[in-house]
Design an enzyme around this catalytic site. Structure first.
Site, mmCIF file in Angstrom:
data_model
loop_
_atom_site.group_PDB
_atom_site.id
_atom_site.type_symbol
_atom_site.label_atom_id
_atom_site.label_comp_id
_atom_site.label_asym_id
_atom_site.label_seq_id
_atom_site.Cartn_x
_atom_site.Cartn_y
_atom_site.Cartn_z
ATOM 1 N N HIS A 28 -4.133 -59.558 28.421
ATOM 2 C CA HIS A 28 -3.702 -60.960 28.425
ATOM 3 C C HIS A 28 -3.785 -61.534 29.846
ATOM 4 O O HIS A 28 -4.340 -62.608 30.069
ATOM 5 C CB HIS A 28 -2.277 -61.059 27.874
ATOM 6 C CG HIS A 28 -1.721 -62.443 27.862
ATOM 7 N ND1 HIS A 28 -1.537 -63.155 26.705
ATOM 8 C CD2 HIS A 28 -1.297 -63.257 28.870
ATOM 9 C CE1 HIS A 28 -1.034 -64.346 27.004
ATOM 10 N NE2 HIS A 28 -0.874 -64.431 28.313
ATOM 11 N N GLU A 29 -3.241 -60.789 30.812
ATOM 12 C CA GLU A 29 -3.262 -61.266 32.211
ATOM 13 C C GLU A 29 -4.672 -61.230 32.792
ATOM 14 O O GLU A 29 -5.061 -62.124 33.549
ATOM 15 C CB GLU A 29 -2.294 -60.461 33.080
ATOM 16 C CG GLU A 29 -0.834 -60.536 32.638
ATOM 17 C CD GLU A 29 -0.302 -61.945 32.438
ATOM 18 O OE1 GLU A 29 -0.723 -62.874 33.174
ATOM 19 O OE2 GLU A 29 0.527 -62.151 31.529
ATOM 20 N N CYS A 48 2.569 -67.295 26.086
ATOM 21 C CA CYS A 48 2.088 -67.453 27.451
ATOM 22 C C CYS A 48 2.983 -68.453 28.175
ATOM 23 O O CYS A 48 3.314 -69.503 27.617
ATOM 24 C CB CYS A 48 0.640 -67.940 27.430
ATOM 25 S SG CYS A 48 -0.080 -68.197 29.056
ATOM 26 N N LEU A 49 3.354 -68.134 29.409
ATOM 27 C CA LEU A 49 4.206 -69.037 30.177
ATOM 28 C C LEU A 49 3.539 -70.390 30.403
ATOM 29 O O LEU A 49 4.228 -71.404 30.523
ATOM 30 C CB LEU A 49 4.571 -68.401 31.531
ATOM 31 C CG LEU A 49 5.406 -67.127 31.463
ATOM 32 C CD1 LEU A 49 5.599 -66.544 32.854
ATOM 33 C CD2 LEU A 49 6.749 -67.384 30.787
ATOM 34 N N GLN A 62 -1.889 -68.970 37.081
ATOM 35 C CA GLN A 62 -0.708 -69.617 36.508
ATOM 36 C C GLN A 62 0.219 -70.188 37.579
ATOM 37 O O GLN A 62 1.120 -70.953 37.260
ATOM 38 C CB GLN A 62 0.073 -68.628 35.642
ATOM 39 C CG GLN A 62 -0.684 -68.205 34.400
ATOM 40 C CD GLN A 62 0.141 -67.245 33.593
ATOM 41 O OE1 GLN A 62 0.182 -66.055 33.890
ATOM 42 N NE2 GLN A 62 0.830 -67.759 32.591
ATOM 43 N N GLY A 82 4.366 -60.653 32.323
ATOM 44 C CA GLY A 82 3.167 -60.659 33.147
ATOM 45 C C GLY A 82 2.974 -62.037 33.736
ATOM 46 O O GLY A 82 3.495 -63.026 33.214
ATOM 47 N N HIS A 113 -6.547 -64.282 32.110
ATOM 48 C CA HIS A 113 -6.228 -65.405 33.009
ATOM 49 C C HIS A 113 -7.140 -65.435 34.233
ATOM 50 O O HIS A 113 -7.559 -66.504 34.667
ATOM 51 C CB HIS A 113 -4.774 -65.339 33.480
ATOM 52 C CG HIS A 113 -3.792 -65.927 32.521
ATOM 53 N ND1 HIS A 113 -3.825 -67.243 32.123
ATOM 54 C CD2 HIS A 113 -2.733 -65.377 31.888
ATOM 55 C CE1 HIS A 113 -2.841 -67.480 31.280
ATOM 56 N NE2 HIS A 113 -2.152 -66.360 31.120
#
Length: 192
Positions: free
Chosen positions: A148-149, A106-107, A50, A45, A152
């Site tokens: 999760h996304e 997480c990236l 991000q 994702g 963000h």
């Protein structure tokens, strides 16, 4: 084009995203670049904050999770084989089911993974890349990635769900990320 990922500590990761309209500049290219960036970073994702955009846009591909799972995991989650979807201007309308733990990463927070409790299912209203409206319920791994996304675009991170002691134990690692002392296998932008 592969875009750099914004690292933990950047203000944009704590910003609530703005809704967009179909005339958002170069939206099609942005979405294409987000897919390319997500896959190049080995993510499942990616949310616009991000990649340094303060808009309500995220993408997910939960199918990758099922393609890469071990044989003994097959059939364990109700959302198999997963989905690949663009979510624009998303709003969570309901959370249902028991909370369950799953190890998330997480990236924007490389090299840190922790168990996070999330609901089994989420109902979410959104528009797709063609601005066609939907309200759907997702469950299992797909629901988790969506939540999760979604966090963000609300200015939240998975570490916000951790107990205070756990967060305190991660403080040094998080500080290193924000100072650019941690390297990932993909290009990152570190806070100034």
């Amino acid at each position: 084009m592969i875009l750099p990922i914004v690292a933990y500590g950047a203000d944009i990761l704590r910003t609530t995203g703005k809704e967009i309209t179909p005339d958002y500049p170069n939206l099609g290219k942005l979405i294409t670049d987000m897919w390319e960036t997500m896959y190049a970073s080995s993510g499942v994702g990616l949310a616009a904050p991000q990649i340094n955009k303060d808009i309500r846009l995220f993408i997910i591909d939960s199918a990758q999770v099922f393609e890469n799972q071990d044989e003994d995991e097959k059939g364990k989650y109700p959302d198999e084989p997963g989905i690949k979807q663009v979510f624009i201007n998303a709003k969570v309308t309901a959370l249902n089911g028991e909370e369950w733990a799953y190890n998330e990463g997480c990236l924007s927070i490389p090299k840190i993974r922790e168990d996070v409790m999330r609901n089994e299912s989420v109902t979410i209203s959104y528009v797709d890349e063609n601005f066609k409206p939907f309200e759907k319920t997702f469950n299992g791994i797909t629901a988790r990635i969506i939540l999760h996304e979604y966090d963000h675009i609300e200015g939240k991170l998975f570490i916000d769900y951790l107990k205070p002691l756990k967060k305190k134990m991660l403080h040094g690692k998080l500080t290193d990320i924000s100072k650019g002392k941690v390297r990932a296998d993909y290009k990152m932008i570190f806070p100034k």
